[in-house]
Design an enzyme around this catalytic site. Structure first.
Site, PDB file in Angstrom:
ATOM      1  CD  GLU A  41      -2.920   4.969   7.175  1.00  0.00           C
ATOM      2  OE1 GLU A  41      -1.103   4.919   7.675  1.00  0.00           O
ATOM      3  OE2 GLU A  41      -3.009   5.432   5.966  1.00  0.00           O
ATOM      4  CD  GLU A  69      -3.842  -2.280   7.290  1.00  0.00           C
ATOM      5  OE1 GLU A  69      -3.064  -1.902   6.988  1.00  0.00           O
ATOM      6  OE2 GLU A  69      -4.990  -1.294   7.657  1.00  0.00           O
ATOM      7  CB  SER A  95       5.483  -1.825  11.752  1.00  0.00           C
ATOM      8  OG  SER A  95       5.150  -0.414  12.026  1.00  0.00           O
ATOM      9  CG  ASN A 144      -1.697   1.335   1.170  1.00  0.00           C
ATOM     10  OD1 ASN A 144      -1.441   2.216   0.130  1.00  0.00           O
ATOM     11  ND2 ASN A 144      -2.439   1.612   2.240  1.00  0.00           N
ATOM     12  CE  LYS A 162      -0.023   3.280   4.586  1.00  0.00           C
ATOM     13  NZ  LYS A 162       0.365   3.541   6.194  1.00  0.00           N
ATOM     14  N   GLY A 171       2.242   2.538  10.353  1.00  0.00           N
ATOM     15  CA  GLY A 171       3.290   2.973  10.697  1.00  0.00           C
ATOM     16  C   GLY A 171       4.635   3.502  11.602  1.00  0.00           C
ATOM     17  CG  HIS A 231      -5.579   2.003   5.363  1.00  0.00           C
ATOM     18  ND1 HIS A 231      -5.357   2.516   6.413  1.00  0.00           N
ATOM     19  CD2 HIS A 231      -4.845   1.129   5.226  1.00  0.00           C
ATOM     20  CE1 HIS A 231      -3.938   1.966   6.623  1.00  0.00           C
ATOM     21  NE2 HIS A 231      -3.511   1.344   5.713  1.00  0.00           N
TER      22      HIS A 231
END
Length: 262
Positions: free
Chosen positions: A102, A170, A215, A17, A19, A176, A100
């Site tokens: 985020e 996730e 990560s 991904n 991003k 991250g 996702h």
């Protein structure tokens, strides 16, 4: 998104991904990634790219599975700045991410909206990687399993099938941050998700690939993918460069015995 290559053997799915990163010049990284993909025929390599790069990447690297990072829940309409699943498919996308962490955190996406997006993507002919994951507060409060299984139950699209759907766990606190869930936590969560899929879909729940994201690096990828019920990984920053992503592909293709945790 099925990762079964021949009777009785399940391959690994390695999805990257990018991003909001990348440019046309950055697509040169896909040369080595595509070459590595050809070297491991039982590894499916997929890349969720910015929408602006999908057409170029698909044309330059036809052996890679190129997809999007999100798709709108509606097929068309007055949604300025948004992109529909049909538009993404026309651009060359084969799949899309939905839900996702985020997007859930920063754009306020609800479980109901994520489900609508997954169903819209499927109607348009796209595969879907559906993302779920708990907050640090839920993890530290002992509520991680309930929170994530609850997300799956609320988000699971109608007609869910491993031919077009994969699930990515996730943990929000691992994205991250350089922190990865412990192996024991991954096994526990993936086991709970598999049981929830079986409860919802019967035996066909076993056909939906379960990915771990958060990560993921070359240093931890092989051990993660040797765990029970881990069918692959969803990789963030490490997927931007061939020198960090190719070792993850190689780890997915390595023949290693499943880890037993005690």
């Amino acid at each position: 998104m099925r990762v079964v290559f021949r009777e009785g053997e399940r391959g690994k799915l390695v999805a990257g991904n990018w991003k909001m990163n990348g440019s046309l010049s950055a697509l040169t990284e896909l040369n080595a990634i595509g070459q590595a993909s050809r070297g491991f025929p039982t590894v499916v390599v997929a890349l969720a790219l910015p929408a602006t790069l999908i057409t170029a990447a698909g044309a330059l690297f036809p052996n890679l599975i190129v997809g999007a990072q999100d798709a709108h829940a509606e097929a068309a309409g007055a949604h300025t700045g948004c992109v529909s699943a049909a538009m993404l498919r026309e651009a060359g996308a084969v799949f899309t991410l939905v839900g996702h962490s985020e997007a859930r955190l920063r754009q306020g996406e609800t479980d109901a909206l994520v489900r609508r997006k997954a169903e819209a993507a499927h109607r348009a002919g796209l595969g879907v990687i559906l993302c779920v994951g708990e907050s640090l507060e839920a993890r530290e409060g002992g509520e991680a399993l309930g929170a994530v299984v609850g997300q799956l139950t609320a988000c699971l699209p109608q007609g869910a099938d491993g031919a077009w759907l994969a699930l990515a766990y996730e943990p929000i606190w691992a994205i991250g941050t350089g922190r990865s869930a412990s192996e024991v936590d991954v096994v526990e969560m993936h086991g709970a998700l598999r049981l929830a899929l079986r409860a919802a879909l019967g035996r066909s729940g076993d056909d939906i690939a379960l990915l771990y994201g958060g990560s993921v690096t070359a240093a931890n990828a092989q051990r993660l993918m040797a765990l029970p019920e881990v069918d692959g990984v969803l990789v963030g920053g490490a997927s931007l460069r061939a020198d960090s992503f190719v070792p993850i592909i190689e780890a997915a293709g390595a023949k290693v015995p499943a880890l037993a945790l005690h």
